[in-house]
Design a protein around this motif. Structure first.
Motif, PDB file in Angstrom:
ATOM      1  N   ALA A  19       0.830  -1.202   0.000  1.00  0.00           N
ATOM      2  CA  ALA A  19       0.000   0.000   0.000  1.00  0.00           C
ATOM      3  C   ALA A  19       0.866   1.255   0.000  1.00  0.00           C
ATOM      4  O   ALA A  19       0.544   2.249  -0.664  1.00  0.00           O
ATOM      5  CB  ALA A  19      -0.940   0.005   1.209  1.00  0.00           C
ATOM      6  N   PHE A  20       1.980   1.203   0.720  1.00  0.00           N
ATOM      7  CA  PHE A  20       2.881   2.357   0.742  1.00  0.00           C
ATOM      8  C   PHE A  20       3.604   2.513  -0.590  1.00  0.00           C
ATOM      9  O   PHE A  20       3.642   3.595  -1.182  1.00  0.00           O
ATOM     10  CB  PHE A  20       3.891   2.211   1.879  1.00  0.00           C
ATOM     11  CG  PHE A  20       4.895   3.327   1.938  1.00  0.00           C
ATOM     12  CD1 PHE A  20       4.489   4.651   2.082  1.00  0.00           C
ATOM     13  CD2 PHE A  20       6.250   3.056   1.857  1.00  0.00           C
ATOM     14  CE1 PHE A  20       5.425   5.685   2.136  1.00  0.00           C
ATOM     15  CE2 PHE A  20       7.195   4.084   1.923  1.00  0.00           C
ATOM     16  CZ  PHE A  20       6.774   5.394   2.058  1.00  0.00           C
ATOM     17  N   VAL A  25       0.136   5.308   0.848  1.00  0.00           N
ATOM     18  CA  VAL A  25      -0.555   5.286   2.139  1.00  0.00           C
ATOM     19  C   VAL A  25       0.238   4.368   3.071  1.00  0.00           C
ATOM     20  O   VAL A  25       0.581   3.255   2.688  1.00  0.00           O
ATOM     21  CB  VAL A  25      -2.001   4.774   1.986  1.00  0.00           C
ATOM     22  CG1 VAL A  25      -2.652   4.555   3.342  1.00  0.00           C
ATOM     23  CG2 VAL A  25      -2.813   5.745   1.150  1.00  0.00           C
ATOM     24  N   LEU A  26       0.529   4.849   4.275  1.00  0.00           N
ATOM     25  CA  LEU A  26       1.364   4.061   5.187  1.00  0.00           C
ATOM     26  C   LEU A  26       0.686   3.901   6.544  1.00  0.00           C
ATOM     27  O   LEU A  26       0.466   4.870   7.270  1.00  0.00           O
ATOM     28  CB  LEU A  26       2.725   4.737   5.368  1.00  0.00           C
ATOM     29  CG  LEU A  26       3.734   4.000   6.257  1.00  0.00           C
ATOM     30  CD1 LEU A  26       3.993   2.586   5.744  1.00  0.00           C
ATOM     31  CD2 LEU A  26       5.036   4.790   6.344  1.00  0.00           C
ATOM     32  N   LEU A  27       0.360   2.670   6.877  1.00  0.00           N
ATOM     33  CA  LEU A  27      -0.201   2.327   8.186  1.00  0.00           C
ATOM     34  C   LEU A  27       0.962   2.080   9.141  1.00  0.00           C
ATOM     35  O   LEU A  27       1.464   0.962   9.274  1.00  0.00           O
ATOM     36  CB  LEU A  27      -1.095   1.094   8.079  1.00  0.00           C
ATOM     37  CG  LEU A  27      -2.367   1.256   7.237  1.00  0.00           C
ATOM     38  CD1 LEU A  27      -3.035  -0.087   6.998  1.00  0.00           C
ATOM     39  CD2 LEU A  27      -3.333   2.209   7.918  1.00  0.00           C
ATOM     40  N   GLY A  46       7.735   9.293   1.566  1.00  0.00           N
ATOM     41  CA  GLY A  46       7.454   8.823   0.220  1.00  0.00           C
ATOM     42  C   GLY A  46       8.592   9.048  -0.758  1.00  0.00           C
ATOM     43  O   GLY A  46       9.077   8.087  -1.386  1.00  0.00           O
ATOM     44  N   PRO A  47       9.051  10.276  -0.908  1.00  0.00           N
ATOM     45  CA  PRO A  47      10.133  10.536  -1.868  1.00  0.00           C
ATOM     46  C   PRO A  47      11.429   9.795  -1.536  1.00  0.00           C
ATOM     47  O   PRO A  47      12.216   9.494  -2.423  1.00  0.00           O
ATOM     48  CB  PRO A  47      10.340  12.056  -1.750  1.00  0.00           C
ATOM     49  CG  PRO A  47       9.048  12.583  -1.212  1.00  0.00           C
ATOM     50  CD  PRO A  47       8.530  11.504  -0.308  1.00  0.00           C
ATOM     51  N   ARG A  48      11.636   9.506  -0.263  1.00  0.00           N
ATOM     52  CA  ARG A  48      12.890   8.860   0.139  1.00  0.00           C
ATOM     53  C   ARG A  48      12.874   7.352  -0.006  1.00  0.00           C
ATOM     54  O   ARG A  48      13.935   6.745  -0.197  1.00  0.00           O
ATOM     55  CB  ARG A  48      13.194   9.218   1.602  1.00  0.00           C
ATOM     56  CG  ARG A  48      13.494  10.697   1.802  1.00  0.00           C
ATOM     57  CD  ARG A  48      13.636  11.052   3.257  1.00  0.00           C
ATOM     58  NE  ARG A  48      14.727  10.332   3.897  1.00  0.00           N
ATOM     59  CZ  ARG A  48      14.952  10.350   5.205  1.00  0.00           C
ATOM     60  NH1 ARG A  48      14.150  11.034   6.008  1.00  0.00           N
ATOM     61  NH2 ARG A  48      15.956   9.690   5.722  1.00  0.00           N
ATOM     62  N   TYR A  49      11.682   6.716   0.074  1.00  0.00           N
ATOM     63  CA  TYR A  49      11.664   5.262   0.182  1.00  0.00           C
ATOM     64  C   TYR A  49      10.827   4.517  -0.858  1.00  0.00           C
ATOM     65  O   TYR A  49      11.111   3.349  -1.116  1.00  0.00           O
ATOM     66  CB  TYR A  49      11.185   4.857   1.584  1.00  0.00           C
ATOM     67  CG  TYR A  49      12.117   5.276   2.678  1.00  0.00           C
ATOM     68  CD1 TYR A  49      13.329   4.622   2.879  1.00  0.00           C
ATOM     69  CD2 TYR A  49      11.800   6.342   3.513  1.00  0.00           C
ATOM     70  CE1 TYR A  49      14.193   5.005   3.903  1.00  0.00           C
ATOM     71  CE2 TYR A  49      12.660   6.731   4.533  1.00  0.00           C
ATOM     72  CZ  TYR A  49      13.853   6.064   4.721  1.00  0.00           C
ATOM     73  OH  TYR A  49      14.712   6.453   5.721  1.00  0.00           O
ATOM     74  N   ARG A  50       9.808   5.124  -1.438  1.00  0.00           N
ATOM     75  CA  ARG A  50       8.907   4.354  -2.295  1.00  0.00           C
ATOM     76  C   ARG A  50       9.617   3.733  -3.489  1.00  0.00           C
ATOM     77  O   ARG A  50       9.422   2.548  -3.787  1.00  0.00           O
ATOM     78  CB  ARG A  50       7.722   5.205  -2.762  1.00  0.00           C
ATOM     79  CG  ARG A  50       6.694   5.435  -1.665  1.00  0.00           C
ATOM     80  CD  ARG A  50       5.557   6.316  -2.130  1.00  0.00           C
ATOM     81  NE  ARG A  50       4.713   5.661  -3.108  1.00  0.00           N
ATOM     82  CZ  ARG A  50       3.747   6.290  -3.786  1.00  0.00           C
ATOM     83  NH1 ARG A  50       3.541   7.585  -3.592  1.00  0.00           N
ATOM     84  NH2 ARG A  50       3.008   5.640  -4.649  1.00  0.00           N
ATOM     85  N   GLN A  51      10.429   4.500  -4.194  1.00  0.00           N
ATOM     86  CA  GLN A  51      11.112   3.941  -5.363  1.00  0.00           C
ATOM     87  C   GLN A  51      12.126   2.881  -4.967  1.00  0.00           C
ATOM     88  O   GLN A  51      12.280   1.870  -5.665  1.00  0.00           O
ATOM     89  CB  GLN A  51      11.778   5.051  -6.177  1.00  0.00           C
ATOM     90  CG  GLN A  51      10.786   5.883  -6.960  1.00  0.00           C
ATOM     91  CD  GLN A  51      11.463   6.810  -7.952  1.00  0.00           C
ATOM     92  OE1 GLN A  51      12.694   6.924  -7.974  1.00  0.00           O
ATOM     93  NE2 GLN A  51      10.670   7.468  -8.776  1.00  0.00           N
ATOM     94  N   GLY A  52      12.810   3.079  -3.858  1.00  0.00           N
ATOM     95  CA  GLY A  52      13.768   2.079  -3.397  1.00  0.00           C
ATOM     96  C   GLY A  52      13.106   0.768  -3.048  1.00  0.00           C
ATOM     97  O   GLY A  52      13.629  -0.312  -3.346  1.00  0.00           O
TER      98      GLY A  52
END
Length: 200
Positions: A19-20, A25-27, A46-52
Motif C-alpha cells: 500500500a505504501f 498510504v502508510l499504516l 514517500g520521496p525517500r523510500y517508495r522507489q527504493g
C-alpha cells in the motif's frame, strides 16, 4: 501484532508495504506513539523510500529502523483469500484486508504498478464494470460487491470482524453451456459460480 502467527504477521507486513509502495498510504506509527503518521511526516518518507522499495534496493525493515517506525498491523482486518485456479499459467495466492484510511493521508499512485487513484463507492465501481467503463477481474468484482453490502466503514469493519474468511480457489467445470468456475458457497459471495473470463 500480538497474537498473530509468523505467517499472518508476514502477510500484514506485505500488505502495508504494498500500500505504501504503490499508493503512498502508510499504516505506521512513530515508535511509542498511538496515532498513525501525520501527512506531514508521510510527505518526507514517500520521496525517500517508495522507489527504493519498488526497485528492491531496500526492504521495509530498513525504512522502519532508519525512521524509528512500527507498522500498524492492528489496523488490518482479514476480508478475503483467493488462490488463482490451478490451470492458470501464472498463479497468485492473495489475501485481502480492510483498514480505515489514515486521516488526511493522500493516496497517490506510483505511475508504474498503479496508474490511477480514485475514491469510489463500491456501487459505483460495480456500475462502471457493468457499463464496461471499468475492468474488474472476478475476484475483485465479487469482493467489491461483498464490501458494498455494508453501508459504511464502521459496518464493513464490524462485518469483517464477525465473519470467517473462507479460502476461494475456483474449480473448473466444463458444461454444455461452456466453462465455469465454481467457488465455495460458505465464502459468502452472491454467486457460487461464474463463467471463465475470456480475454479481449
Amino acid at each position: 501484532a500480538d497474537g498473530l502467527s509468523d505467517e499472518q504477521l508476514a502477510l500484514r507486513v506485505g500488505a502495508i508495504r504494498e500500500a505504501f509502495e504503490e499508493c503512498g498510504v502508510l499504516l505506521a506509527r512513530s515508535r511509542g506513539e498511538t496515532a498513525l503518521l501525520t501527512p506531514e511526516r508521510l510527505a518526507t518518507l514517500g520521496p525517500r523510500y517508495r522507489q527504493g522499495l519498488d526497485r528492491g534496493e531496500i526492504c521495509i525493515a530498513d525504512m522502519l529502523e532508519a525512521e524509528d517506525l512500527v507498522l500498524a498491523c492492528d489496523q488490518l482486518l482479514p476480508f478475503a483469500h483467493w488462490i488463482t485456479p490451478s490451470f492458470m499459467p501464472k498463479r497468485f495466492d492473495t489475501y485481502f484486508y480492510l483498514a480505515p484510511a489514515p486521516a488526511e493521508q493522500v493516496a497517490l499512485h506510483d505511475g508504474r504498478e498503479m496508474v490511477d487513484s480514485v475514491w469510489i463507492r463500491p456501487a459505483d465501481a460495480l456500475a462502471d464494470a457493468a457499463a464496461g467503463t471499468r475492468t474488474l477481474v472476478p475476484a475483485t468484482l465479487l469482493n467489491v460487491e461483498k464490501l458494498g453490502r455494508s453501508p459504511d466503514l464502521t459496518a464493513a469493519l464490524a462485518r469483517a470482524r464477525s465473519e470467517r474468511v473462507v479460502t476461494v480457489e475456483p474449480q473448473l467445470v466444463e458444461r454444455a453451456d461452456g466453462a465455469w468456475l465454481q467457488i465455495p458457497a460458505e465464502a459468502g459471495y452472491s454467486v457460487t459460480e461464474f463463467a471463465v473470463p475470456t480475454s479481449k
